[in-house]
Design a protein around this motif. Sequence first.
Motif: not given
Length: 389
Positions: A50-54, A98-107, A117-124, A183-185
């Motif tokens: 598996d490969n991590a993407v961010v 009304n906006a926030a910077a986030v990091m998005v990660t997926a496998t 399609k991939l499931d993604v995690n979002v953190t502030s 949430g990711a393609t």
Amino acid sequence: MCDSNSKRPGLIRYLGLLVFCILVPGVALEAQPPGGVRLKDLARLATETDNAVVGYGIITGLAGTGDTARNTATLQSVRNMLLRFGVNVPADKVRTRNAAAVMVTATLPAYAQRGDKLDVNVTSLGDARSLVGGTLMLTPLAMADSDIYAFAQGPVSVGGFSYDLNGNLIQKNHPTAAYITSGATVDRSVQTVIIDASRSILYKLHEPDFETANRIVQSLTALLGEGQVKALDAARVQVSVPAAQAVDIVPFLTRVEGVEVVPDTPARVVVNERTGTVVSGGNVVISPITITHGNLNVAISTEFFVSQPLIVGSAVVDSDLSGIGTQVVPETTVEVTEELPLSVALPPGSKVADLVTALNKVKATSRDIITILQGIKRAGALHAELVIQ
């Protein structure tokens, strides 16, 4: 030609053998080896990784719970996003509540193809209070080599909440972490190499073990022939692919991964002190040992009493009343309770299951069993690895 009488001796011998096999189960029913496990459940292709993407993104649509003006990165990101749509807003006029910077990660799994399609995690990333109700804007996801492999976008799902009013805060879980299902393609397919230049494939064992690797070699050799399989170490088994099978590798891999192997189970006892759970392998042996375990409970309690002299408040004037007054007097009680000790003797060849069964019969608690196992390990009578969680 043979008449019916000439066939009777053979028939009689057959029936006699059948009766003998039925009457003597030890001859008719031999002990069968334990059931095997498919190779695909014991190992995987070494190239199947598996490969991590961010990626870095912006969530919009928050109800005033986004980043404050102190987050320069959020201000700059919002301004750059507006510039891409032809909207030029001065930096000092940008508002980001009304906006926030986030990091998005997926496998990114092996064999991922364009359009998956991939499931993604979002953190502030800033000081946003909550991401509830937000939507992630289009965010590219890249590997460590900075190549973009997927794009994420969509409304976020937060498994918590946070409400603050007049200094009163009510919060559940983490409202600054969110999840987007599918949430990711995938935009770039992952190329997974199965056969290397030497026309061989490599299997990686989930649990490295020399005995299991040797059994895999024996089972695959019976299928493919001598010289086709080799164990490189306790974790890797190399399989040579015939030239005729290399053109269409899928049927060959199906045959190989369907081979059943009896894995060697390590001698290990896992103990969970929080829940009192003891899990042991079937081949864990305990040397002859005698166990005596008892509890000594000491309870010390102190009660305080108030001593009130009767002379206080009397009408005696000539008496010397100095030093007389109300006193607090402690009274201490010590109680010692010694429970009857637990005594268990184990014969040679006993297993952990036999020990636990014997301790349960004398009504030992889970904590007692864990303490006894630790003592047996220190005494050198438990021939297994003791893992305490």
